[in-house]
Design an enzyme around this catalytic site. Structure first.
Site: not given
Length: 355
Positions: A130, A261
């Site tokens: 990710c 993120h």
């Protein structure tokens, strides 16, 4: 004519739940959609495109008649069951780390290297980590035009990267420290506050508190003091972009954010790259949103990006001291584009090929 049959393995997990939302939000191009999970979850019913579908237990029989299987499960589960499904002729799209660096398994980001999805001698396609994925749509676009040569990244990773347990830990700690306005003002005051509320560090996913804190280590420590997350950024970026000698430095940090993120990116290119040209190129990308007007406080943040599909880019600027280099700040929902969405988009590529 009915489309290919799709299976979702790990349908009741954190990423699998997001995958169900994505499936329901997109055009139904599938024949059957089969939901697969552990024995504990078998028998549950989940709505898929207006119909209730019963979750079946993971087994060899569960893949009978399936064309494409999305795996949203831990590494060891994928490592065991992925080849079993592939041996039945199923195209496996795996979201774990089990196959990412296998030279016979393509590592695919549809916006960057869609052609690689066709090259799958083991019948398996891997979905990137990710953290790496968060910046790939933007960097891939810039690389195609100016050729990326060096990459320095600092990532600020949400606790959901550690699964549902990470979200639960941050939620519990946040509630605890909210009761003490002095928490964080003196050494160990956060730890003492958590302990007083019955939250012992030994029961946490992390060695230190995550509330009111940042942890300068995401992943496990590997040779040379680098973390597993940092090595993934380096190795996966090289494989996805097809640059075997790309120079990469990464520092991965866990931050008290639930979802999304964020990455501070320092990218150097082989040729001169102007900010205006880079901006124009990024604005052309269908899955990239420019959010870049810092004078008016417009820039991407995890709180804004959470729950959205695109990659958001801001703080785009020329490096002052490094030629052919841009600085940018990239944010993406790690559960959607960082995991479930990219996996699903790979499946759509394969479905188009099988049609």
């Amino acid at each position: 004519m009915a489309g290919p049959n799709l299976a979702l393995v790990g349908a009741t997990g954190a990423v699998g739940t997001v995958m169900v939302d994505i499936i329901n939000s997109r055009e139904n191009i599938w024949g059957e959609i089969r939901l697969i999970a552990s024995a504990r979850s078998a028998g549950k019913q989940i709505e898929i495109h207006g119909e209730m579908v019963t979750v079946v237990e993971l087994s060899e029989e569960a893949f009978k008649g399936i064309d494409i299987a999305l795996f949203d499960v831990p590494d060891e589960v994928s490592e065991h069951w992925g080849p079993i499904a592939a041996a039945q002729g199923v195209v496996v799209v795996d979201n774990s780390a089990a196959f990412r660096m296998n030279p016979e398994v393509p590592l695919v980001v549809p916006e960057v290297n869609p052609e690689m999805a066709k090259s799958r001698p083991l019948g398996i396609i891997a979905n990137p980590n990710c953290t790496t994925l968060t910046m790939m749509a933007a960097l891939g676009a810039l690389h195609r035009k100016w050729q990326l040569t060096e990459l320095v990244v600092a990532s600020y990773q949400a606790v959901s990267g550690a699964g549902a347990a990470g979200i639960e830990q941050l939620t519990a700690e946040t509630k605890a420290v909210a009761k003490n306005s002095d928490a964080g003002l003196s050494p160990d005051s956060v730890s003492k506050t958590l302990s007083a509320e019955g939250l012992e560090q030994s029961d946490s996913l992390w060695p230190v508190p995550i509330a009111l804190n940042v942890i300068p280590l995401a992943g496990s420590v590997k040779d040379g003091g680098h973390s597993s997350e940092e090595l993934k950024v380096r190795n996966e970026s090289r494989k996805i972009l097809g640059i075997k000698d790309l120079k990469v430095s990464a520092t991965c940090v866990r931050v008290p954010v639930q979802v999304s993120h964020s990455l501070a990116v320092h990218a150097t290119f082989a040729s001169d790259i102007a900010v205006a040209d880079a901006r124009a190129e990024l604005e052309k990308q269908p899955t990239v949103v420019m959010m870049d007007d810092p004078q008016n406080n417009v820039f991407p943040t995890p709180a804004f990006v959470a729950g959205q599909d695109p990659t958001f880019v801001g703080r785009l600027r020329q490096s002052l001291d490094f030629p052919n280099t841009l600085e940018l700040f990239v944010v993406g929902d790690n559960l959607r584009k960082g995991a479930a969405l990219n996996t699903y988009e790979i499946a759509e590529l394969v479905a188009g090929e099988l049609a």
